[in-house]
Design a protein around this motif. Structure first.
Motif, mmCIF file in Angstrom:
data_model
loop_
_atom_site.group_PDB
_atom_site.id
_atom_site.type_symbol
_atom_site.label_atom_id
_atom_site.label_comp_id
_atom_site.label_asym_id
_atom_site.label_seq_id
_atom_site.Cartn_x
_atom_site.Cartn_y
_atom_site.Cartn_z
ATOM 1 N N LEU A 233 0.808 -1.231 0.000
ATOM 2 C CA LEU A 233 0.000 0.000 0.000
ATOM 3 C C LEU A 233 0.841 1.281 0.000
ATOM 4 C CD1 LEU A 233 -2.917 1.221 0.291
ATOM 5 C CD2 LEU A 233 -2.619 1.052 2.768
ATOM 6 N N VAL A 234 2.094 1.202 0.436
ATOM 7 C CA VAL A 234 2.966 2.393 0.423
ATOM 8 C C VAL A 234 3.239 2.903 -0.998
ATOM 9 C CG1 VAL A 234 4.127 2.265 2.648
ATOM 10 C CG2 VAL A 234 4.964 0.868 0.756
ATOM 11 N N ARG A 235 2.759 2.164 -1.994
ATOM 12 C CA ARG A 235 2.863 2.656 -3.387
ATOM 13 C C ARG A 235 1.686 3.559 -3.760
ATOM 14 N NH1 ARG A 235 1.838 -1.629 -6.253
ATOM 15 N NH2 ARG A 235 2.482 -0.767 -8.252
ATOM 16 N N VAL A 236 0.725 3.749 -2.840
ATOM 17 C CA VAL A 236 -0.552 4.410 -3.163
ATOM 18 C C VAL A 236 -0.395 5.759 -3.868
ATOM 19 C CG1 VAL A 236 -0.746 5.300 -0.781
ATOM 20 C CG2 VAL A 236 -2.804 5.153 -2.225
ATOM 21 N N PHE A 237 0.619 6.532 -3.480
ATOM 22 C CA PHE A 237 0.814 7.840 -4.117
ATOM 23 C C PHE A 237 1.879 7.787 -5.213
ATOM 24 C CE2 PHE A 237 -1.087 8.940 -0.005
ATOM 25 C CZ PHE A 237 -2.211 9.628 -0.484
ATOM 26 N N GLY A 238 2.249 6.584 -5.620
ATOM 27 C CA GLY A 238 3.177 6.457 -6.745
ATOM 28 C C GLY A 238 4.638 6.361 -6.341
ATOM 29 N N HIS A 239 4.930 6.281 -5.036
ATOM 30 C CA HIS A 239 6.338 6.146 -4.617
ATOM 31 C C HIS A 239 6.882 4.780 -5.037
ATOM 32 C CE1 HIS A 239 4.965 9.418 -1.973
ATOM 33 N NE2 HIS A 239 6.218 9.826 -2.068
ATOM 34 N N LYS A 240 8.139 4.802 -5.439
ATOM 35 C CA LYS A 240 8.806 3.559 -5.863
ATOM 36 C C LYS A 240 9.969 3.251 -4.938
ATOM 37 C CE LYS A 240 7.846 3.684 -10.854
ATOM 38 N NZ LYS A 240 7.135 4.983 -11.014
ATOM 39 N N TYR A 241 10.192 1.969 -4.717
ATOM 40 C CA TYR A 241 11.357 1.568 -3.925
ATOM 41 C C TYR A 241 12.611 1.903 -4.716
ATOM 42 C CZ TYR A 241 14.522 -1.269 -1.131
ATOM 43 O OH TYR A 241 15.549 -1.698 -0.335
ATOM 44 N N PRO A 242 13.529 2.652 -4.104
ATOM 45 C CA PRO A 242 14.749 3.011 -4.846
ATOM 46 C C PRO A 242 15.687 1.811 -4.886
ATOM 47 C CG PRO A 242 14.760 3.988 -2.636
ATOM 48 C CD PRO A 242 13.506 3.169 -2.735
ATOM 49 N N GLY A 243 15.782 1.171 -6.038
ATOM 50 C CA GLY A 243 16.640 -0.013 -6.145
ATOM 51 C C GLY A 243 15.808 -1.239 -6.453
ATOM 52 N N ASP A 244 16.436 -2.394 -6.304
ATOM 53 C CA ASP A 244 15.775 -3.655 -6.638
ATOM 54 C C ASP A 244 14.957 -4.137 -5.429
ATOM 55 O OD1 ASP A 244 14.967 -6.103 -7.516
ATOM 56 O OD2 ASP A 244 16.963 -7.015 -7.482
ATOM 57 N N ALA A 245 13.645 -4.162 -5.605
ATOM 58 C CA ALA A 245 12.763 -4.535 -4.494
ATOM 59 C C ALA A 245 12.532 -6.041 -4.408
ATOM 60 C CB ALA A 245 11.432 -3.807 -4.630
ATOM 61 N N THR A 246 13.177 -6.813 -5.300
ATOM 62 C CA THR A 246 12.940 -8.262 -5.320
ATOM 63 C C THR A 246 13.099 -8.930 -3.945
ATOM 64 O OG1 THR A 246 13.684 -8.303 -7.611
ATOM 65 C CG2 THR A 246 13.540 -10.429 -6.496
ATOM 66 N N PRO A 247 14.197 -8.630 -3.221
ATOM 67 C CA PRO A 247 14.354 -9.287 -1.914
ATOM 68 C C PRO A 247 13.197 -8.978 -0.946
ATOM 69 C CG PRO A 247 16.418 -8.267 -2.597
ATOM 70 C CD PRO A 247 15.370 -7.801 -3.561
ATOM 71 N N LEU A 248 12.705 -7.741 -1.014
ATOM 72 C CA LEU A 248 11.577 -7.354 -0.146
ATOM 73 C C LEU A 248 10.353 -8.209 -0.433
ATOM 74 C CD1 LEU A 248 11.113 -3.457 0.006
ATOM 75 C CD2 LEU A 248 11.734 -5.028 1.849
ATOM 76 N N TYR A 249 10.005 -8.307 -1.728
ATOM 77 C CA TYR A 249 8.813 -9.069 -2.121
ATOM 78 C C TYR A 249 9.019 -10.559 -1.873
ATOM 79 C CZ TYR A 249 6.534 -4.989 -4.185
ATOM 80 O OH TYR A 249 5.909 -3.774 -4.363
ATOM 81 N N ARG A 250 10.249 -11.040 -2.107
ATOM 82 C CA ARG A 250 10.540 -12.458 -1.912
ATOM 83 C C ARG A 250 10.340 -12.833 -0.446
ATOM 84 N NH1 ARG A 250 10.841 -16.699 -5.147
ATOM 85 N NH2 ARG A 250 12.231 -15.630 -6.621
ATOM 86 N N LYS A 251 10.835 -11.993 0.444
ATOM 87 C CA LYS A 251 10.723 -12.269 1.877
ATOM 88 C C LYS A 251 9.253 -12.202 2.316
ATOM 89 C CE LYS A 251 12.749 -10.639 6.238
ATOM 90 N NZ LYS A 251 11.876 -9.507 6.594
ATOM 91 N N LEU A 252 8.539 -11.222 1.793
ATOM 92 C CA LEU A 252 7.116 -11.103 2.124
ATOM 93 C C LEU A 252 6.354 -12.355 1.677
ATOM 94 C CD1 LEU A 252 4.559 -9.561 2.980
ATOM 95 C CD2 LEU A 252 4.568 -8.445 0.740
ATOM 96 N N ALA A 253 6.602 -12.765 0.435
ATOM 97 C CA ALA A 253 5.896 -13.929 -0.105
ATOM 98 C C ALA A 253 6.228 -15.179 0.717
ATOM 99 C CB ALA A 253 6.273 -14.132 -1.570
ATOM 100 N N ALA A 254 7.502 -15.349 1.055
ATOM 101 C CA ALA A 254 7.915 -16.529 1.827
ATOM 102 C C ALA A 254 7.253 -16.523 3.205
ATOM 103 C CB ALA A 254 9.437 -16.559 1.965
ATOM 104 N N THR A 255 7.135 -15.328 3.795
ATOM 105 C CA THR A 255 6.513 -15.225 5.123
ATOM 106 C C THR A 255 5.020 -15.552 5.054
ATOM 107 O OG1 THR A 255 8.118 -13.524 5.699
ATOM 108 C CG2 THR A 255 6.183 -13.709 7.120
ATOM 109 N N LEU A 256 4.347 -15.047 4.035
ATOM 110 C CA LEU A 256 2.923 -15.355 3.877
ATOM 111 C C LEU A 256 2.725 -16.851 3.726
ATOM 112 C CD1 LEU A 256 1.840 -12.460 1.460
ATOM 113 C CD2 LEU A 256 1.305 -12.678 3.890
ATOM 114 N N LYS A 257 3.603 -17.462 2.953
ATOM 115 C CA LYS A 257 3.520 -18.908 2.758
ATOM 116 C C LYS A 257 3.750 -19.643 4.075
ATOM 117 C CE LYS A 257 3.395 -22.892 0.749
ATOM 118 N NZ LYS A 257 2.099 -23.429 0.316
ATOM 119 N N ARG A 258 4.776 -19.207 4.800
ATOM 120 C CA ARG A 258 5.133 -19.887 6.048
ATOM 121 C C ARG A 258 3.961 -19.877 7.028
ATOM 122 N NH1 ARG A 258 9.187 -16.746 8.713
ATOM 123 N NH2 ARG A 258 10.259 -17.052 6.736
#
Ligand SMILES: [Zn+2]
Ligand SMILES: [Zn+2]
Length: 270
Positions: free
Chosen positions: A156-181
């Motif tokens: 939701l922090v993207r709501v106003f169009g802000h982008k993660y500066p850099g490669d956000a893959t690790p962030l999303y990967r960790k989130l997805a793994a946690t949801l799965k766990r």
């Protein structure tokens, strides 16, 4: 064939219409299931956008009455969108134990006492990388409580169009793994299209990663008006299928029931 929209706000919270008007919209859009998910803020303080807790019995009565009235046309479920407030877990548990929800959507709208989606000013002068990291951590923490069946708008922090500066893959990967766990589903939330972001939550570029991790998926509109029920569902189902999802999650009495996504995609009319 079946298709559901589990994220709907009515006049019980900050939605703009009576529950019945959303039902008509859902039937028009060929949904076979719809679930109400008005906001509940379990902080002890009444928020203007949330249901008055004393009205929860009426909320259930209303949904039950409408479910009977429309049972030949659509299945109606009683969900709720609950703010994740780390300091108010006991209060959250007491609501979830007291009422027979079909599913519970957990939402991180607050970082500390500040809502992240009410104004751009929240973002001014802040370290955006840290903000993203902190927000994702809160979503993971919420998922780990076991209180929620589905995590709403996971970035939701993207709501106003802000982008993660850099490669956000690790962030999303960790989130997805946690949801799965913790066996918690996430949603593609199409309402970001109506915000400055003008896109879905989560960022569709990372959907394959959620599919790879095996996280359960819902596709929801987060409609606050009947016109937005099932909004952009064609595109969302297509993206999900392309990302590798084979199932979407349906719920009954807080139990997940996966349904094949292929039949969903072909059932979509808009
Ligand atoms: Zn929300
Ligand atoms: Zn919502």
């Amino acid at each position: 064939m079946s298709k559901a929209d589990y994220h709907i706000h009515t006049l019980f919270s900050d939605g703009k219409s009576e529950p019945e008007e959303y039902i008509r919209a859902a039937i028009e859009n060929n949904l076979t299931e719809m679930g109400f998910s008005d906001h509940l803020t379990p902080s002890g303080e009444q928020q203007s956008w949330s249901i008055i807790p004393d009205r929860l019995p009426l909320y259930f009565d209303t949904i039950e009455r409408l479910a009977r009235k429309y049972r030949d046309q659509i299945t109606l479920l009683a969900g709720i969108e609950v703010d994740y407030l780390p300091g108010h877990i006991d209060e959250t548990i007491s609501y979830l134990e007291k009422y027979p929800f079909d599913y519970v959507i957990g939402s991180v709208h607050f970082m500390g006492s500040d809502p992240v989606d009410l104004g751009r000013s929240f973002y001014e002068g802040k370290d955006i990388a840290k903000l993203f990291t902190d927000y994702f951590r809160l979503v993971e923490e919420a998922a780990s409580t076991g209180l929620f069946d589905i995590m709403a708008h996971p970035d939701l922090v993207r709501v106003f169009g802000h982008k993660y500066p850099g490669d956000a893959t690790p962030l999303y990967r960790k989130l997805a793994a946690t949801l799965k766990r913790y066996d918690v589903a996430f949603e593609i939330n199409t309402n970001g299209m109506n915000k400055p972001l003008a896109g879905f939550y989560p960022d569709p570029g990372y959907l394959p990663l959620f599919a790879e991790e095996g996280v359960s998926l819902c596709i929801n509109s987060d409609a606050h008006t009947p016109e937005r029920v099932a909004q952009h569902f064609d595109e969302a189902y297509k993206l999900a299928a392309e990302a590798g999802f084979r199932e979407v999650a349906h719920f009954r009495e807080r139990e997940r029931r996966p349904r094949p996504i292929e039949e969903q995609a072909t059932a979509t009319k808009r």
